[in-house]
Design a protein around this motif. Sequence first.
Motif, PDB file in Angstrom:
ATOM      1  N   PRO A 703     -67.326 122.245  79.442  1.00  0.00           N
ATOM      2  CA  PRO A 703     -68.084 123.152  80.329  1.00  0.00           C
ATOM      3  C   PRO A 703     -67.243 123.566  81.534  1.00  0.00           C
ATOM      4  CG  PRO A 703     -69.413 121.251  79.691  1.00  0.00           C
ATOM      5  CD  PRO A 703     -68.027 120.975  79.241  1.00  0.00           C
ATOM      6  N   GLN A 704     -66.835 124.832  81.552  1.00  0.00           N
ATOM      7  CA  GLN A 704     -65.903 125.303  82.573  1.00  0.00           C
ATOM      8  C   GLN A 704     -66.523 125.296  83.963  1.00  0.00           C
ATOM      9  OE1 GLN A 704     -62.743 125.947  81.903  1.00  0.00           O
ATOM     10  NE2 GLN A 704     -63.049 125.488  79.740  1.00  0.00           N
ATOM     11  N   PHE A 705     -67.862 125.450  84.067  1.00  0.00           N
ATOM     12  CA  PHE A 705     -68.480 125.509  85.378  1.00  0.00           C
ATOM     13  C   PHE A 705     -68.777 124.120  85.946  1.00  0.00           C
ATOM     14  CE2 PHE A 705     -71.616 125.603  82.059  1.00  0.00           C
ATOM     15  CZ  PHE A 705     -72.605 124.729  82.476  1.00  0.00           C
ATOM     16  N   LEU A 706     -68.543 123.069  85.154  1.00  0.00           N
ATOM     17  CA  LEU A 706     -68.783 121.708  85.628  1.00  0.00           C
ATOM     18  C   LEU A 706     -67.511 120.881  85.723  1.00  0.00           C
ATOM     19  CD1 LEU A 706     -71.992 120.821  83.555  1.00  0.00           C
ATOM     20  CD2 LEU A 706     -71.872 121.530  85.943  1.00  0.00           C
ATOM     21  N   TRP A 707     -66.556 121.160  84.830  1.00  0.00           N
ATOM     22  CA  TRP A 707     -65.358 120.322  84.725  1.00  0.00           C
ATOM     23  C   TRP A 707     -64.104 121.188  84.750  1.00  0.00           C
ATOM     24  CZ3 TRP A 707     -65.564 114.984  84.526  1.00  0.00           C
ATOM     25  CH2 TRP A 707     -66.826 114.423  84.300  1.00  0.00           C
ATOM     26  N   SER A 708     -63.049 120.609  85.262  1.00  0.00           N
ATOM     27  CA  SER A 708     -61.724 121.236  85.195  1.00  0.00           C
ATOM     28  C   SER A 708     -60.781 120.262  84.516  1.00  0.00           C
ATOM     29  CB  SER A 708     -61.201 121.578  86.591  1.00  0.00           C
ATOM     30  OG  SER A 708     -60.953 120.384  87.342  1.00  0.00           O
ATOM     31  N   ILE A 709     -59.766 120.788  83.843  1.00  0.00           N
ATOM     32  CA  ILE A 709     -58.789 119.970  83.140  1.00  0.00           C
ATOM     33  C   ILE A 709     -57.413 120.389  83.607  1.00  0.00           C
ATOM     34  CG2 ILE A 709     -58.684 121.529  81.149  1.00  0.00           C
ATOM     35  CD1 ILE A 709     -58.265 119.047  79.398  1.00  0.00           C
ATOM     36  N   LYS A 710     -56.504 119.426  83.639  1.00  0.00           N
ATOM     37  CA  LYS A 710     -55.150 119.697  84.112  1.00  0.00           C
ATOM     38  C   LYS A 710     -54.536 120.815  83.268  1.00  0.00           C
ATOM     39  CE  LYS A 710     -52.674 116.170  85.185  1.00  0.00           C
ATOM     40  NZ  LYS A 710     -51.821 114.958  85.073  1.00  0.00           N
ATOM     41  N   PRO A 711     -53.930 121.828  83.882  1.00  0.00           N
ATOM     42  CA  PRO A 711     -53.375 122.964  83.108  1.00  0.00           C
ATOM     43  C   PRO A 711     -52.334 122.499  82.097  1.00  0.00           C
ATOM     44  CG  PRO A 711     -53.438 123.452  85.458  1.00  0.00           C
ATOM     45  CD  PRO A 711     -53.761 122.003  85.328  1.00  0.00           C
ATOM     46  N   PHE A 712     -52.302 123.213  80.980  1.00  0.00           N
ATOM     47  CA  PHE A 712     -51.308 123.015  79.912  1.00  0.00           C
ATOM     48  C   PHE A 712     -51.418 121.649  79.237  1.00  0.00           C
ATOM     49  CE2 PHE A 712     -49.129 125.683  83.210  1.00  0.00           C
ATOM     50  CZ  PHE A 712     -49.345 126.885  82.554  1.00  0.00           C
ATOM     51  N   THR A 713     -52.562 120.991  79.318  1.00  0.00           N
ATOM     52  CA  THR A 713     -52.731 119.710  78.619  1.00  0.00           C
ATOM     53  C   THR A 713     -53.877 119.736  77.639  1.00  0.00           C
ATOM     54  OG1 THR A 713     -54.174 118.869  80.364  1.00  0.00           O
ATOM     55  CG2 THR A 713     -51.814 118.423  80.582  1.00  0.00           C
ATOM     56  N   THR A 714     -54.458 120.902  77.394  1.00  0.00           N
ATOM     57  CA  THR A 714     -55.597 120.951  76.462  1.00  0.00           C
ATOM     58  C   THR A 714     -55.157 120.742  75.018  1.00  0.00           C
ATOM     59  OG1 THR A 714     -55.349 123.348  76.340  1.00  0.00           O
ATOM     60  CG2 THR A 714     -56.911 122.469  77.956  1.00  0.00           C
ATOM     61  N   CYS A 715     -53.874 120.865  74.725  1.00  0.00           N
ATOM     62  CA  CYS A 715     -53.379 120.639  73.356  1.00  0.00           C
ATOM     63  C   CYS A 715     -52.127 119.771  73.447  1.00  0.00           C
ATOM     64  CB  CYS A 715     -53.059 121.975  72.673  1.00  0.00           C
ATOM     65  SG  CYS A 715     -52.521 121.779  70.967  1.00  0.00           S
ATOM     66  N   GLN A 716     -52.151 118.641  72.762  1.00  0.00           N
ATOM     67  CA  GLN A 716     -51.020 117.722  72.764  1.00  0.00           C
ATOM     68  C   GLN A 716     -50.627 117.426  71.330  1.00  0.00           C
ATOM     69  OE1 GLN A 716     -51.437 114.464  75.560  1.00  0.00           O
ATOM     70  NE2 GLN A 716     -53.128 115.516  76.606  1.00  0.00           N
ATOM     71  N   GLU A 717     -49.413 116.915  71.142  1.00  0.00           N
ATOM     72  CA  GLU A 717     -48.861 116.855  69.791  1.00  0.00           C
ATOM     73  C   GLU A 717     -48.064 115.567  69.588  1.00  0.00           C
ATOM     74  OE1 GLU A 717     -45.995 119.658  66.973  1.00  0.00           O
ATOM     75  OE2 GLU A 717     -47.267 120.502  68.524  1.00  0.00           O
ATOM     76  N   PHE A 718     -48.228 114.956  68.403  1.00  0.00           N
ATOM     77  CA  PHE A 718     -47.392 113.848  67.956  1.00  0.00           C
ATOM     78  C   PHE A 718     -46.468 114.362  66.854  1.00  0.00           C
ATOM     79  CE2 PHE A 718     -51.332 111.481  69.168  1.00  0.00           C
ATOM     80  CZ  PHE A 718     -50.778 110.793  70.228  1.00  0.00           C
ATOM     81  N   SER A 719     -45.199 114.019  66.930  1.00  0.00           N
ATOM     82  CA  SER A 719     -44.294 114.395  65.843  1.00  0.00           C
ATOM     83  C   SER A 719     -44.609 113.579  64.596  1.00  0.00           C
ATOM     84  CB  SER A 719     -42.838 114.170  66.266  1.00  0.00           C
ATOM     85  OG  SER A 719     -42.587 112.793  66.465  1.00  0.00           O
ATOM     86  N   PHE A 720     -44.146 114.078  63.450  1.00  0.00           N
ATOM     87  CA  PHE A 720     -44.458 113.398  62.191  1.00  0.00           C
ATOM     88  C   PHE A 720     -43.946 111.955  62.156  1.00  0.00           C
ATOM     89  CE2 PHE A 720     -43.269 112.170  57.882  1.00  0.00           C
ATOM     90  CZ  PHE A 720     -44.474 112.283  57.231  1.00  0.00           C
ATOM     91  N   PRO A 721     -42.689 111.666  62.564  1.00  0.00           N
ATOM     92  CA  PRO A 721     -42.233 110.268  62.500  1.00  0.00           C
ATOM     93  C   PRO A 721     -43.069 109.335  63.366  1.00  0.00           C
ATOM     94  CG  PRO A 721     -40.376 111.742  62.846  1.00  0.00           C
ATOM     95  CD  PRO A 721     -41.610 112.563  63.025  1.00  0.00           C
TER      96      PRO A 721
END
Length: 917
Positions: A703-721
């Motif tokens: 909910p954008q009107f209630l919560w904020s999230i640190k920029p550029f962290t909404t998608c994170q990734e693990f490499s295959f290994p």
Amino acid sequence: TLPHFIQEPEDAYIVKSNPIKLRCRAVPALQIFFKCNGEWVHQNEHFSHEYKDLNTGLKVREVMINVSRQQVEDFHGPEDYWCLCVAWSHLGTSKSRKATVRIAYLRKNFEQDPQGKEVPINGMIVLHCRPPEGVPAAEVEWLKNEELVSSLTDDNIDTRADHNLIINEARLSDSGNYTCLASNIVAKRRSATATVIVFVNGGWSLWTEWSACNAPCGRGVQKRSRTCTNPAPLNGGAFCEGMSVQKITCNAPCPIDGGWNEWSQWTVCSSQCERQRTRECNSPIPRHRGKMCEGNSEATENCTDGLCTQNRKLLHDVKPQSMESSNDVALYSGLGAGIITVAILVVAVMLYRKNHSEYGVDVIDSSALTGGFQSFNFKNTRQGNPLLLNSSMQPDLTVGRTYSTPLCFQDSTDKELFDPLPDIKVKVQSSFMVSLGVAERAEFHAKAPAETFPRDLSRDYCSTMDRRKKGLLTLNGPFSSCKEPLRTTGVFGHHGGRLVVPNTGVSLLVPHGSVAENMSWEMYMVINQGEASVQTLDSCEILLGPEVTYGPPGLDLFCPVAMTIAHCAEVDAENWNIQLKRRTQDSKWEEVMSVEEESTSCYCLMDSTSCHLLLDQPGSYALVGEPLTQAAIKRLKLAVFGTMEVGSMSYTLRVYCVDDTPHAFQGVVAAEKTRGGQLLEEPKMLPFRANTFSLQVSIQDVPQFLWSIKPFTTCQEFSFPQVWCSNQQPLYCAFSLERYSPVTAQLSCKISVRQVKGHEQILQVYTAVAETEKESVPFFMQTDCTITSQTGPKAFKIPLSIRQRICATFDTANAKGKDWQLLAQKLHLDRNLGYFAKQRSPSAVILSLWEARHQDTSDLDSLASALEEIGKIHSKSSPKDQDECESDSIHIEASSLYGTGRLTSQNTEDCASEYTG
């Protein structure tokens, strides 16, 4: 003798227009004829065959007839179409049982289709389904979004009540499209799809405090507000009813400026020839932010008009010339001394800088002058470098673990953009360090992440592992690599018992009789937690379950023990090469056996989630797998935990990706207990393929009107290994959210975990962030999660007396092969029979393996059904001799397991004494 039927006609169904065959076999028999619906079948419709039984020497006659669909349809009688056999011998006739023949069908239209529903969260969902009419009666299954729904895997779902689907407490994840699937031997029918929506009605949060009156003076308005976020409406739920803002009138007092009262009387003239008077600002007193009085509250004046008598002398207000000249000399002397001091300090500073210019320092450190330990600062000319903006920032030593980036790649070609930067080094040189000779420079080193995983599984996969020191890839997770090993011990005698490491899927069964009488062994079982023990495995193999050690080393047993280890592989011989390995005395690993091959030294039974081993010698064992194709899958368990920082507006979500074994998930539960984390959603399973593509974790629907999230962290990734070679060590990434208002008490969002070009799983988060005392909910697969050691008969499912009778019955081979091999076949343990053949009591080892396989369920019906089926085979194929007694004994064992205690033969008393063990 009278004819005896070896095979009687069985009930049958005619599917479509295919005729069915009815068979009869009898011995001795001169003739056999079928009689259908009370009338003899013509001799020309019989197909007769006669042969000699090699065991008894008697002639066996076999007769068969065909029954067509037309015959059944043309018959109109009070009951179903039926047939029986009549056999003749010299002494008379015998009749067989009646066999009914019915036409199988399944209508197209359901008698009742399920209807879509909208239900509130935690409400009950009942979907009705009445399948089409059919013969035989149709069986019903339920599909949710085209996936099978089972009440065995979800206690909240019940599918047994008259074909209906009942969900006791609706969850948000229960929303979807449900279909009723009816099937019998003729066809399958699908009902209309019913859409179920689980909604959440909105609820008001607490009122905020009243605002200040909006009028600075006079009549005004005060406000307070509340939001529809406790909870927020979801999936079409009703919005909160009532006002979100309340207003009341208020009266703000107007400011009153202060005013002076009258001056007081003058005081008596003092020795300094002065007198004073005062006044107060209290006419009126300033109130309600009014102004203070302007002017002085005290007044002073000369009380002698410039003349004052002191020490009986007349003093004028003009001072003598000598006093004025002496004051000027003191002023000029002070100024001269100050100028000389400043000049000396400037010369000293210049000499000091000249003596230290050869070091070329670019940092000014005041500690060289003061002698204290001061923090150093960068010059302004260097602040343009972004690497030096914050010298106090500690380097991120876990860059190889989590990525904070908005780039979520959909294709392998974009992966090159995500290659890590080279090692980043920030060098800081301090004049104070140089002067003390402590160090030439201070250096911060941020390690770059591991290299990306190559695409060629057969060649580059192994080369990547070789670069990792020929060992399984282990990561610095949130858990220390030097954790204490999980250990359980117990003392076992002749009666045997069971060792269990709670909540890990690991157990050890010590069979009855494996320890000699009048002896006992203190046995132990350990799950090795460290990393060093698995570093010597081959490069392309991964650990599929925990490494387990049992002992003591000098253990002397008469029969093998049964060890159970949970694993995380989707077992498929085409895609996996799974091996059992054992650690040697020099800490190297040797192959014991491959699970797809036969061996006489060890037995390995792979189930969908566990591996059951029969082992003769103690030691350390590990189940490892080598992917043969990119279709190889290992299961990941996904879980999301949340914590609210004390005295803060921040809320942290941690998403774990861990191998799908109870032992691996226990590490997550233990770590989250120390953090005070709350389990926000039931853990879910994600199939992870060996296709070399990474795993992406993203947060959605915040909910954008209630919560904020640190920029550029909404998608994170693990490499295959990182994921594939996680080595039972959990991976996790964190999302840091901050609420705009302290009254926000609810958080609802979705977390998507997907493998690129693979599967995706959604975790639904809906939690109250204000609760701090909520315990995390562990997710265990075992029922005996607290018992670590059991000894004696209570540790086994099969009673000892019945076990002994079964072993005595099946360990003795007979001419017809009805021995332990048949027992293994009926219990679905007929692989690698050579291992059982070399045991002293093959039946005892087979029952121990059955015990290990069914330790989580106390249901003995499967064993009883197998014994009953073997008993029927004996009763039909054995003459009235010793084999008949053996058949009766088998029936006794099956009846005892069912708990009825019934005897199934008239000759029980004659045979029971021979099979008491």
